[in-house]
Design an enzyme around this catalytic site. Structure first.
Site, short mmCIF file in Angstrom:
data_model
loop_
_atom_site.label_atom_id
_atom_site.label_comp_id
_atom_site.label_asym_id
_atom_site.label_seq_id
_atom_site.Cartn_x
_atom_site.Cartn_y
_atom_site.Cartn_z
N LYS A 152 23.34 -7.38 -1.28
CA LYS A 152 23.31 -8.63 -2.16
C LYS A 152 23.83 -9.43 -0.99
O LYS A 152 23.39 -10.74 -0.66
CB LYS A 152 24.30 -8.81 -3.37
N HIS A 289 -13.27 18.92 1.29
CA HIS A 289 -13.24 18.11 0.30
C HIS A 289 -12.62 18.59 -1.03
O HIS A 289 -13.09 18.37 -2.19
CB HIS A 289 -14.85 17.73 -0.13
#
Length: 534
Positions: A152, A289
């Site tokens: 922060k 594939h």
């Protein structure tokens, strides 16, 4: 409740922040002493906790215990040590504000410019099989609080949550400080880290609450971009590969050589792992594939089991194997590498490689060689994105005692085969799981000889498998990933000369299918379980 608001005019811009004081508290001590030595050399005050402090001190560096900062000893078996204003005020003070600096002075608190924290090994503890309190004790509280506070306050504090960030931190220390862009990037990584950590904890609690009988009500998947790819499935599609924190699959593999991996390479490599690692014996799968064009385990008494498995897998369909992706479930040997010398291959992935095998592969500069992470294992859950959401399911896995399970398969036609034929049927059944539906696998001696995949009807899959097998179909066993809706599919196999068929059963026309097998005198088993793969 909304947070405090500030007048932007009060802020004094800070780009480069020199590092004078650092807070270090890490579970993963990889390269900790490299970082500590660099900080000590630069005159940075090191504040630390528990075993981290002891490790740094034992290496001969000065370190201040966090209890000296808080004035409060570590307590409750280490559950409370950094949860104190003496720490968090030093993390959260925005030194761009005059009143924050003044308050620190009044409180006698010094700020931190660097925080290095990685959290308790919660994910690793769960993965080890630990349960109950042993897992709960690995839920970090102070660590995430420090990480979030520092992130922060990135305008003033650099937060590192991984040893991967240490080299850049060391460079910044030596260059005079961290810059704003660097601290912002570190903050983003830190929040992603705590988010993934919280997700893992929440998932564990959900699974414990459901006692394994259901699926979580909420699912959060957090991933970090590993690499931008040249393109996706096609050249006009953008693509990238992301890794999940705590993941241990193809995305975590180390590329040892070759061109950059493509989107399709990753898809095929993952499919190859699915096929090869279903097998217990040394096995190789060759994928094209996303479908296998050959799967095999080693031949009995082979001098080089993994090289034997590769040759047998390649023999299934040498034409389709051209430009394929290969996975081996054992270390790739010199002999297997020599087998591949004249075969064009896109990717090979394995747990390890003999040094001599890598020397052979270096002659094939375009071959991508991937080594699996040491903790690689098949996923327990499958996730698939669909428009507007995702699908989650248990991974389709075979039990470790598949041989015992096979003893309970229902024999609906013919004679019970001998042990060798039964082993062949089990192999075909396992191989079938790796083939896209509708799937038909023909196998001999635990090696595929013909595969019919991806057809919209099972008859065409049978014809394709038979056509690819050629003369090898006679005496082969057949496996079907789902039931035969009519007798026409198995009739193709029976006419071609298969010796046995294994399939789930469950069709309304099972009687017709069984009768066709009986008329041919062929053994047929029903497993009662299908293995669709879409």
């Amino acid at each position: 409740m909304a947070g405090p608001t500030h007048d932007p005019a009060l802020y004094t811009p800070r780009d480069v922040v020199p590092i004078r004081r650092a807070l270090l508290s890490v579970s993963d001590k990889t390269d900790l002493l490299v970082l500590a030595a660099a900080l000590a050399e630069a005159g940075v005050e090191i504040v630390s906790t528990g075993s981290t402090a002891a490790t740094i001190r034992d290496a001969g560096h000065d370190v201040t215990d966090v209890s000296a900062v808080t004035g409060f000893p570590e307590s409750l078996d280490g559950r409370v040590k950094t949860l104190h204003p003496g720490v968090h005020a030093g993390l959260l003070a925005d030194l761009r504000l005059d009143n924050h600096r003044a308050q620190l002075g009044e409180l006698g608190i010094q700020p931190f410019e660097l925080v290095v924290v990685n959290l308790y090994p919660f994910v690793e503890t769960v993965r080890s099989g630990a349960e109950g309190d042993a897992v709960v004790e690995q839920i970090d509280i102070g660590g995430p609080a420090m990480v979030r506070a520092s992130a922060k306050n990135y305008a003033n504090v650099a937060i590192a949550v991984s040893p991967e960030s240490y080299p850049a931190i060391i460079d910044a220390v030596r260059a005079g400080g961290t810059n704003l862009d660097q601290r912002r990037d570190l903050a983003a990584r830190a929040f992603a880290h705590t988010s993934e950590y919280d997700r893992a904890v929440a998932t564990w609690f959900a699974e414990e609450t459901l006692a394994g009988e259901g699926l979580p009500n909420h699912l959060t998947i957090t991933a970090e971009r590993l690499e931008t790819l040249r393109y996706g499935e096609n050249s006009h599609q953008r693509a990238a590969i992301y890794t999940r924190v705590g993941g241990h699959g193809i995305a975590q593999a180390t590329q040892l050589q070759g061109k950059a991996m493509s989107y399709n390479n990753y898809v095929d490599a993952d499919a190859a792992l699915r096929a090869a690692f279903d097998m217990v014996k040394p096995a190789v799968a060759i994928i094209k594939h996303a479908n296998p064009c050959g799967i095999a385990v080693t031949a009995p008494n082979a001098l080089d089991p993994i090289a034997s498995a590769h040759l047998r897998a390649h023999e299934c369909d040498p034409v389709s194997a051209f430009g394929g992706v290969i996975a081996a479930n054992r270390t790739v040997t010199l002999k297997m590498a020599e087998n591949l010398r004249d075969i064009f291959t896109e990717v090979i992935v394995a747990p390890d490689f003999e040094p001599e095998a890598l020397e052979v592969f270096r002659l094939k500069q375009n071959l991508r060689v991937l080594q699996l992470p040491a903790d690689w294992q098949q996923e327990r859950m499958d996730v698939r994105l669909v428009s507007g959401g995702l699908l989650l399911q248990d991974a389709d896995r075979f039990p470790d005692d598949i041989e015992s399970v096979a003893e309970n398969w229902e024999l609906v036609s013919g004679e019970r085969p001998d042990a060798e034929e039964m082993t062949n049927l089990i192999f075909a059944w396992k191989a079938c799981r790796a083939v896209k539906s509708n799937a038909i696998v023909l196998a001999k001696h635990s090696a595929t000889v013909g595969i019919g995949m991806g057809q919209v009807n099972r008859v065409d899959s049978c014809r394709l498998a038979v056509e690819r097998a050629g003369d090898r179909v006679r005496g082969a066993v057949a496996a079907s990933d789902a039931f035969f809706p009519f007798a026409d599919g198995p009739q193709v196999l029976l006419d071609a000369g298969v010796s046995a068929i294994v399939q789930p059963g469950g069709s309304v026309r099972d009687a017709e299918v069984i009768e066709a097998a009986r008329q041919a005198g062929v053994t047929m088993f029903f497993t009662g379980e299908r293995h669709f793969f879409h």
